[in-house]
Motif scaffolding. Structure first.
Motif, PDB file in Angstrom:
ATOM      1  N   TRP A   3     -42.821 -20.303 -42.221  1.00  0.00           N
ATOM      2  CA  TRP A   3     -41.837 -19.234 -42.064  1.00  0.00           C
ATOM      3  C   TRP A   3     -41.148 -19.318 -40.706  1.00  0.00           C
ATOM      4  O   TRP A   3     -40.035 -18.813 -40.527  1.00  0.00           O
ATOM      5  CB  TRP A   3     -42.523 -17.878 -42.205  1.00  0.00           C
ATOM      6  N   GLU A  46     -39.072 -13.442 -48.528  1.00  0.00           N
ATOM      7  CA  GLU A  46     -37.983 -13.975 -47.695  1.00  0.00           C
ATOM      8  C   GLU A  46     -38.510 -15.076 -46.769  1.00  0.00           C
ATOM      9  O   GLU A  46     -37.902 -16.147 -46.648  1.00  0.00           O
ATOM     10  CB  GLU A  46     -37.377 -12.853 -46.845  1.00  0.00           C
ATOM     11  N   LEU A  47     -39.631 -14.806 -46.123  1.00  0.00           N
ATOM     12  CA  LEU A  47     -40.218 -15.791 -45.216  1.00  0.00           C
ATOM     13  C   LEU A  47     -40.633 -17.048 -45.968  1.00  0.00           C
ATOM     14  O   LEU A  47     -40.467 -18.169 -45.474  1.00  0.00           O
ATOM     15  CB  LEU A  47     -41.427 -15.191 -44.503  1.00  0.00           C
ATOM     16  N   HIS A  75     -37.626 -19.205 -46.791  1.00  0.00           N
ATOM     17  CA  HIS A  75     -37.147 -19.917 -45.602  1.00  0.00           C
ATOM     18  C   HIS A  75     -37.949 -21.198 -45.399  1.00  0.00           C
ATOM     19  O   HIS A  75     -37.376 -22.260 -45.107  1.00  0.00           O
ATOM     20  CB  HIS A  75     -37.265 -19.026 -44.361  1.00  0.00           C
ATOM     21  N   TYR A 100     -42.187 -10.776 -47.295  1.00  0.00           N
ATOM     22  CA  TYR A 100     -43.101 -11.889 -47.604  1.00  0.00           C
ATOM     23  C   TYR A 100     -42.384 -13.002 -48.359  1.00  0.00           C
ATOM     24  O   TYR A 100     -42.551 -14.191 -48.050  1.00  0.00           O
ATOM     25  CB  TYR A 100     -44.270 -11.356 -48.433  1.00  0.00           C
ATOM     26  N   HIS A 111     -44.556 -12.832 -37.545  1.00  0.00           N
ATOM     27  CA  HIS A 111     -43.136 -12.499 -37.613  1.00  0.00           C
ATOM     28  C   HIS A 111     -42.869 -11.243 -36.780  1.00  0.00           C
ATOM     29  O   HIS A 111     -43.699 -10.321 -36.740  1.00  0.00           O
ATOM     30  CB  HIS A 111     -42.735 -12.262 -39.070  1.00  0.00           C
ATOM     31  N   CYS A 122     -48.350 -17.077 -43.702  1.00  0.00           N
ATOM     32  CA  CYS A 122     -47.002 -16.626 -44.073  1.00  0.00           C
ATOM     33  C   CYS A 122     -46.605 -15.336 -43.367  1.00  0.00           C
ATOM     34  O   CYS A 122     -46.394 -14.315 -44.004  1.00  0.00           O
ATOM     35  CB  CYS A 122     -46.908 -16.461 -45.590  1.00  0.00           C
ATOM     36  N   GLY A 123     -46.531 -15.389 -42.036  1.00  0.00           N
ATOM     37  CA  GLY A 123     -45.941 -14.289 -41.297  1.00  0.00           C
ATOM     38  C   GLY A 123     -46.880 -13.324 -40.634  1.00  0.00           C
ATOM     39  O   GLY A 123     -46.451 -12.509 -39.812  1.00  0.00           O
TER      40      GLY A 123
END
Length: 351
Positions: free
Chosen positions: A334, A265-266, A269, A263, A13, A206-207
């Motif tokens: 994400w 938020e992603l 999504h 974390y 990210h 995850c990001g």
């Protein structure tokens, strides 16, 4: 060409990358003793509401599983899990390479049922020759499961009750933990930390570029003695420990606008995108193999259509379903966009 093949085939990210850039010229301590790793540990403890937790950063999920399991049990003990568990099917025998038997029990939709676990323990305890077999030393589950399903809070509580009754540490593989939390109606990070002895928070999927945060809750079972040394013994200790620390510092920073951890938020999504993906696959008439609320969706596709779709869409052929079709997995992450979903819809409409 678009990809729904997995949730770790992209970079990181932008906020994570920016944090790495901003700190790049600074000199720090090594092996995870840097200030960013320390900040990340404090943020993770706060997010878990577990102030006494010990947090270690490793680079990948297989490393985390192999090292934690090898640290929690003795040389002659094995780890009990569902037959579909990641350590049993997709880690090339990494746990068994350290000398520990993976004791795989029957599963239901990818989950280890408490009744099955208790039945196994009763058979073991009443076996007069039990000292001649690998002894159960701990229990391992994944959240979400390998099939994209979720344990309910009640199901994890039931498993943990059995673990405590038989003095077995419970370890939860959280490679996709964020996606599980985002899809779960009754499990939060603090709740999870209260219902296991160790778990890890997956960053790779995850990001983050890479990295997993191993958390020992120190509730029923203390952090294994010499864990740091065992990490090194397994070749899993990163000299530049800051690489994971900086990334988790960014992932566990609260967005001032949304008041949420980056974390989570992603993760939310990805679940939003998975909901849209599920609609597209359903509208295309594909039957679902299992009802998954997470970012992994399993559908049954005719063989000839699999071949044609592969020309424009990357996804995973999981296994043959029957003579005419394949079980296939589509995964959001994400980084999945509305354009990705719309492109897939267009492709399927043409087919």
């Amino acid at each position: 060409m678009i990809s729904f093949e997995c949730d770790y085939n992209n970079g990181a990210h932008p906020q994570v990358l920016q944090k790495l850039i901003d700190t790049n010229s600074e000199i720090s301590l090594t092996y995870g003793f840097d200030r960013w790793s320390q900040k990340a540990r404090e943020k993770i403890r706060a997010a878990c509401e577990c102030p006494n937790a010990d947090v270690y950063f490793l680079q990948g999920g297989t490393q985390a599983n192999a090292v934690v399991i090898d640290s929690l049990i003795r040389s002659f003990e094995g780890v009990v899990c569902a037959e579909t568990a990641h350590i049993n099917v997709h880690e090339a025998g990494a746990v068994e390479a350290a000398g520990h038997r993976v004791i795989a029990l029957e599963s239901n939709e990818g989950k280890l049922n408490a009744d099955v676990l208790e039945r196994y323990m009763q058979v073991y305890l009443h076996d007069e020759s039990r000292e001649h077999v690998p002894q159960p030393g701990m229990v391992y589950i994944t959240f979400p499961t390998e099939m994209g399903t979720l344990y309910t809070a009640q199901e994890i509580e039931a498993v943990y009750d059995i673990c405590r009754r038989h003095a077995l540490p419970l370890f939860i593989d959280g490679a996709r933990l964020g996606y599980g939390l985002a899809a779960s109606p009754d499990i939060t990070l603090p709740w999870l930390a209260q219902h296991c002895d160790a778990f890890y928070i997956g960053g790779t999927k995850c990001g983050a570029l890479c990295g997993e945060a191993v958390v020992f809750t120190n509730r029923q079972v203390a952090t294994p003695r010499g864990f740091f040394s065992n990490v090194k013994r397994h070749g899993a200790l990163s000299a530049k420990g800051r690489l994971a620390g900086v990334q988790f510092d960014a992932l566990f920073t609260i967005n001032p606008e949304s008041k949420q951890l980056l974390y989570l938020e992603l993760s939310r999504h990805a679940i939003t995108m998975a909901t849209r993906l599920k609609e597209v696959l359903s509208d295309a008439g594909f039957p679902f193999y299992i009802d998954s609320p997470t970012n992994q969706q399993f559908v049954i596709i005719p063989n000839d259509l699999v071949t044609r779709l592969k020309k424009n869409v990357d996804f995973t052929i999981w296994q043959p379903y029957d003579d005419r079709s394949m079980l296939c997995r589509f995964v959001t992450s994400w980084a999945t966009t509305d354009d990705d979903i719309n492109y897939l819809r267009g492709i399927l409409n043409r087919e």
